[in-house]
Design a protein around this motif. Structure first.
Motif, PDB file in Angstrom:
ATOM      1  N   VAL A  34       2.056 -11.183  23.753  1.00  0.00           N
ATOM      2  CA  VAL A  34       1.300 -10.252  22.910  1.00  0.00           C
ATOM      3  C   VAL A  34       1.801 -10.291  21.472  1.00  0.00           C
ATOM      4  O   VAL A  34       1.016 -10.361  20.515  1.00  0.00           O
ATOM      5  CB  VAL A  34       1.397  -8.816  23.477  1.00  0.00           C
ATOM      6  CG1 VAL A  34       0.755  -7.813  22.529  1.00  0.00           C
ATOM      7  CG2 VAL A  34       0.736  -8.743  24.848  1.00  0.00           C
ATOM      8  N   VAL A  35       3.115 -10.244  21.303  1.00  0.00           N
ATOM      9  CA  VAL A  35       3.696 -10.243  19.951  1.00  0.00           C
ATOM     10  C   VAL A  35       3.335 -11.533  19.218  1.00  0.00           C
ATOM     11  O   VAL A  35       2.940 -11.513  18.038  1.00  0.00           O
ATOM     12  CB  VAL A  35       5.225 -10.056  20.032  1.00  0.00           C
ATOM     13  CG1 VAL A  35       5.874 -10.321  18.672  1.00  0.00           C
ATOM     14  CG2 VAL A  35       5.567  -8.648  20.513  1.00  0.00           C
ATOM     15  N   SER A  36       3.461 -12.661  19.886  1.00  0.00           N
ATOM     16  CA  SER A  36       3.146 -13.941  19.263  1.00  0.00           C
ATOM     17  C   SER A  36       1.687 -14.003  18.834  1.00  0.00           C
ATOM     18  O   SER A  36       1.370 -14.488  17.727  1.00  0.00           O
ATOM     19  CB  SER A  36       3.459 -15.090  20.224  1.00  0.00           C
ATOM     20  OG  SER A  36       3.069 -16.330  19.687  1.00  0.00           O
ATOM     21  N   ARG A  37       0.790 -13.532  19.674  1.00  0.00           N
ATOM     22  CA  ARG A  37      -0.634 -13.564  19.343  1.00  0.00           C
ATOM     23  C   ARG A  37      -0.927 -12.705  18.120  1.00  0.00           C
ATOM     24  O   ARG A  37      -1.767 -13.068  17.281  1.00  0.00           O
ATOM     25  CB  ARG A  37      -1.452 -13.112  20.547  1.00  0.00           C
ATOM     26  CG  ARG A  37      -1.480 -14.137  21.674  1.00  0.00           C
ATOM     27  CD  ARG A  37      -1.921 -13.514  22.989  1.00  0.00           C
ATOM     28  NE  ARG A  37      -3.309 -13.091  22.943  1.00  0.00           N
ATOM     29  CZ  ARG A  37      -4.348 -13.864  23.237  1.00  0.00           C
ATOM     30  NH1 ARG A  37      -4.142 -15.138  23.575  1.00  0.00           N
ATOM     31  NH2 ARG A  37      -5.568 -13.400  23.206  1.00  0.00           N
ATOM     32  N   ARG A  40       0.481 -14.635  15.054  1.00  0.00           N
ATOM     33  CA  ARG A  40      -0.332 -15.824  14.790  1.00  0.00           C
ATOM     34  C   ARG A  40      -1.643 -15.447  14.097  1.00  0.00           C
ATOM     35  O   ARG A  40      -2.077 -16.099  13.134  1.00  0.00           O
ATOM     36  CB  ARG A  40      -0.623 -16.550  16.107  1.00  0.00           C
ATOM     37  CG  ARG A  40      -1.197 -17.963  15.937  1.00  0.00           C
ATOM     38  CD  ARG A  40      -1.607 -18.520  17.294  1.00  0.00           C
ATOM     39  NE  ARG A  40      -0.534 -18.456  18.255  1.00  0.00           N
ATOM     40  CZ  ARG A  40       0.392 -19.401  18.396  1.00  0.00           C
ATOM     41  NH1 ARG A  40       0.361 -20.469  17.624  1.00  0.00           N
ATOM     42  NH2 ARG A  40       1.339 -19.280  19.313  1.00  0.00           N
ATOM     43  N   ALA A  41      -2.291 -14.371  14.569  1.00  0.00           N
ATOM     44  CA  ALA A  41      -3.560 -13.934  13.970  1.00  0.00           C
ATOM     45  C   ALA A  41      -3.354 -13.473  12.536  1.00  0.00           C
ATOM     46  O   ALA A  41      -4.166 -13.769  11.651  1.00  0.00           O
ATOM     47  CB  ALA A  41      -4.175 -12.815  14.811  1.00  0.00           C
ATOM     48  N   TRP A  42      -2.239 -12.758  12.294  1.00  0.00           N
ATOM     49  CA  TRP A  42      -1.975 -12.265  10.948  1.00  0.00           C
ATOM     50  C   TRP A  42      -1.633 -13.413   9.996  1.00  0.00           C
ATOM     51  O   TRP A  42      -2.035 -13.403   8.825  1.00  0.00           O
ATOM     52  CB  TRP A  42      -0.808 -11.265  10.983  1.00  0.00           C
ATOM     53  CG  TRP A  42      -0.400 -10.804   9.627  1.00  0.00           C
ATOM     54  CD1 TRP A  42      -0.943  -9.775   8.902  1.00  0.00           C
ATOM     55  CD2 TRP A  42       0.609 -11.371   8.794  1.00  0.00           C
ATOM     56  NE1 TRP A  42      -0.323  -9.675   7.679  1.00  0.00           N
ATOM     57  CE2 TRP A  42       0.635 -10.650   7.587  1.00  0.00           C
ATOM     58  CE3 TRP A  42       1.500 -12.435   8.956  1.00  0.00           C
ATOM     59  CZ2 TRP A  42       1.514 -10.942   6.553  1.00  0.00           C
ATOM     60  CZ3 TRP A  42       2.377 -12.737   7.924  1.00  0.00           C
ATOM     61  CH2 TRP A  42       2.387 -11.988   6.737  1.00  0.00           C
ATOM     62  N   ALA A  43      -0.897 -14.419  10.480  1.00  0.00           N
ATOM     63  CA  ALA A  43      -0.363 -15.469   9.606  1.00  0.00           C
ATOM     64  C   ALA A  43      -1.296 -16.664   9.435  1.00  0.00           C
ATOM     65  O   ALA A  43      -0.917 -17.649   8.794  1.00  0.00           O
ATOM     66  CB  ALA A  43       0.975 -15.956  10.164  1.00  0.00           C
ATOM     67  N   GLY A  70       4.762 -21.543  21.162  1.00  0.00           N
ATOM     68  CA  GLY A  70       4.204 -22.518  20.234  1.00  0.00           C
ATOM     69  C   GLY A  70       4.089 -22.006  18.811  1.00  0.00           C
ATOM     70  O   GLY A  70       3.591 -22.719  17.939  1.00  0.00           O
ATOM     71  N   LEU A  71       4.552 -20.787  18.566  1.00  0.00           N
ATOM     72  CA  LEU A  71       4.496 -20.220  17.220  1.00  0.00           C
ATOM     73  C   LEU A  71       5.550 -20.877  16.330  1.00  0.00           C
ATOM     74  O   LEU A  71       6.706 -21.024  16.720  1.00  0.00           O
ATOM     75  CB  LEU A  71       4.748 -18.709  17.286  1.00  0.00           C
ATOM     76  CG  LEU A  71       4.710 -17.947  15.959  1.00  0.00           C
ATOM     77  CD1 LEU A  71       3.286 -17.877  15.434  1.00  0.00           C
ATOM     78  CD2 LEU A  71       5.280 -16.532  16.134  1.00  0.00           C
ATOM     79  N   ALA A  72       5.157 -21.280  15.121  1.00  0.00           N
ATOM     80  CA  ALA A  72       6.097 -21.789  14.122  1.00  0.00           C
ATOM     81  C   ALA A  72       6.494 -20.632  13.219  1.00  0.00           C
ATOM     82  O   ALA A  72       5.631 -19.884  12.751  1.00  0.00           O
ATOM     83  CB  ALA A  72       5.460 -22.910  13.310  1.00  0.00           C
ATOM     84  N   PRO A 231       0.974 -15.614  34.790  1.00  0.00           N
ATOM     85  CA  PRO A 231      -0.382 -15.679  34.221  1.00  0.00           C
ATOM     86  C   PRO A 231      -1.223 -14.452  34.576  1.00  0.00           C
ATOM     87  O   PRO A 231      -2.063 -14.033  33.773  1.00  0.00           O
ATOM     88  CB  PRO A 231      -0.965 -16.962  34.826  1.00  0.00           C
ATOM     89  CG  PRO A 231      -0.108 -17.283  35.999  1.00  0.00           C
ATOM     90  CD  PRO A 231       1.249 -16.777  35.667  1.00  0.00           C
ATOM     91  N   MET A 232      -0.991 -13.866  35.750  1.00  0.00           N
ATOM     92  CA  MET A 232      -1.717 -12.652  36.113  1.00  0.00           C
ATOM     93  C   MET A 232      -1.342 -11.507  35.179  1.00  0.00           C
ATOM     94  O   MET A 232      -2.205 -10.760  34.708  1.00  0.00           O
ATOM     95  CB  MET A 232      -1.416 -12.265  37.564  1.00  0.00           C
ATOM     96  CG  MET A 232      -1.946 -13.233  38.602  1.00  0.00           C
ATOM     97  SD  MET A 232      -1.382 -12.822  40.274  1.00  0.00           S
ATOM     98  CE  MET A 232      -2.057 -11.161  40.442  1.00  0.00           C
ATOM     99  N   GLU A 233      -0.041 -11.376  34.895  1.00  0.00           N
ATOM    100  CA  GLU A 233       0.430 -10.301  34.010  1.00  0.00           C
ATOM    101  C   GLU A 233      -0.100 -10.494  32.590  1.00  0.00           C
ATOM    102  O   GLU A 233      -0.508  -9.527  31.937  1.00  0.00           O
ATOM    103  CB  GLU A 233       1.956 -10.285  34.009  1.00  0.00           C
ATOM    104  CG  GLU A 233       2.592  -9.229  33.100  1.00  0.00           C
ATOM    105  CD  GLU A 233       2.533  -7.820  33.653  1.00  0.00           C
ATOM    106  OE1 GLU A 233       1.414  -7.373  34.000  1.00  0.00           O
ATOM    107  OE2 GLU A 233       3.586  -7.161  33.712  1.00  0.00           O
ATOM    108  N   LYS A 234      -0.137 -11.736  32.125  1.00  0.00           N
ATOM    109  CA  LYS A 234      -0.701 -12.004  30.798  1.00  0.00           C
ATOM    110  C   LYS A 234      -2.175 -11.606  30.748  1.00  0.00           C
ATOM    111  O   LYS A 234      -2.634 -10.966  29.799  1.00  0.00           O
ATOM    112  CB  LYS A 234      -0.558 -13.482  30.432  1.00  0.00           C
ATOM    113  CG  LYS A 234       0.847 -13.919  30.081  1.00  0.00           C
ATOM    114  CD  LYS A 234       0.850 -15.400  29.700  1.00  0.00           C
ATOM    115  CE  LYS A 234       2.228 -15.902  29.372  1.00  0.00           C
ATOM    116  NZ  LYS A 234       2.219 -17.347  29.008  1.00  0.00           N
TER     117      LYS A 234
END
Length: 261
Positions: A34-37, A40-43, A70-72, A231-234
């Protein structure tokens, strides 16, 4: 407080011992998804990797979790426990005093399961969030994850006592305090399977080392670490975490914030 053989002052022996040996788990996987997404959307319009200041970083495990998505990014970990060997040793309640020690002005400040550990409770939480608003780059993000059904915090059951948490609050109570210091743009629930191991704590006879406690530890450490649950939890978190009625009835909640004004 105690001192280690290396001369480091230890503020919480329990947390240093627990987090120094922390392993990847179901909750961490979905939390950083969740945090990465969000980052990523903001950046997406930045011409460089986002600069992340991770307050309360402990062993900097956030860096590893985020990299696995996969976040840089550029990373600076900060913690008041020198035993964790963070990039910067600082007290979050005095963040503004340390801004000149930072390698850059952060685009994103994360406080992931940190605010509940502040001994000053509500006033300290508000002060830390206000200082984050002063330190973060203009238009930057402040991401705070706060407990909800983690150890059944939001239920405030009398027989439960987790001394490392100085506050136990509902999502509304968290939002009221944090919202006085920064603007909350969004809230997202995290963890709809990873909160289930805490159900044995509903028993008024729950203790860490009785049969209820042993059941909790088995569920959290074994049953709910089964690989296919990730994957279910995601999927559950990405779906249910957006819905108003579910944002606080989960392991924890992500408050997506920006500086006021």
């Amino acid at each position: 407080m105690t001192d280690t053989p290396s001369g480091h002052t230890v503020h919480s022996e329990y947390l240093v011992r627990k987090l120094s040996n922390a392993e990847r788990n179901l909750y961490g996987t979905v939390k950083f998804d969740v945090v990465s997404r969000r980052i990523r959307a903001w950046a997406c319009d930045l011409d460089r990797p986002p600069r992340i200041l991770d307050i309360g970083c402990s062993t900097s495990i956030s860096r590893d979790y985020l990299a696995d998505t996969g976040l840089a990014f550029d990373y600076c970990g900060a913690d008041y426990e020198a035993a964790f060997e963070p990039d910067i040793v600082l007290d979050a309640t005095r963040l503004s005093e340390h801004r000149d020690e930072l390698p850059w002005r952060p685009d994103v400040i994360t406080l992931l399961d940190v605010l509940e550990h502040l001994p000053g409770q509500g006033p300290a939480i508000e002060a830390v969030m206000r200082q984050c608003g002063e330190v973060v780059a203009p238009g930057g993000l402040i991401l705070a994850v706060v407990p909800q059904l983690y150890r059944l915090d939001r239920l405030k059951l009398r027989h439960l006592h987790y001394p490392e948490h100085h506050v136990r609050m509902t999502l509304k109570e968290w939002s009221d305090i944090v919202g006085r210091a920064v603007t909350i743009e969004a809230v997202h629930g995290i963890g709809y399977l990873s909160c289930l191991p805490y159900l044995p704590m509903l028993s008024p006879w729950y203790e860490e080392h009785n049969r209820h406690g042993r059941l909790f530890h088995h569920l959290r450490g074994k049953t709910f670490e089964w690989g296919p649950l990730k994957p279910m939890e995601k999927g559950l978190t990405r779906t249910l975490g957006r819905l108003p009625g579910f944002r606080g009835w989960c392991n924890s909640s992500l408050l997506v914030c920006r500086a006021k004004g």
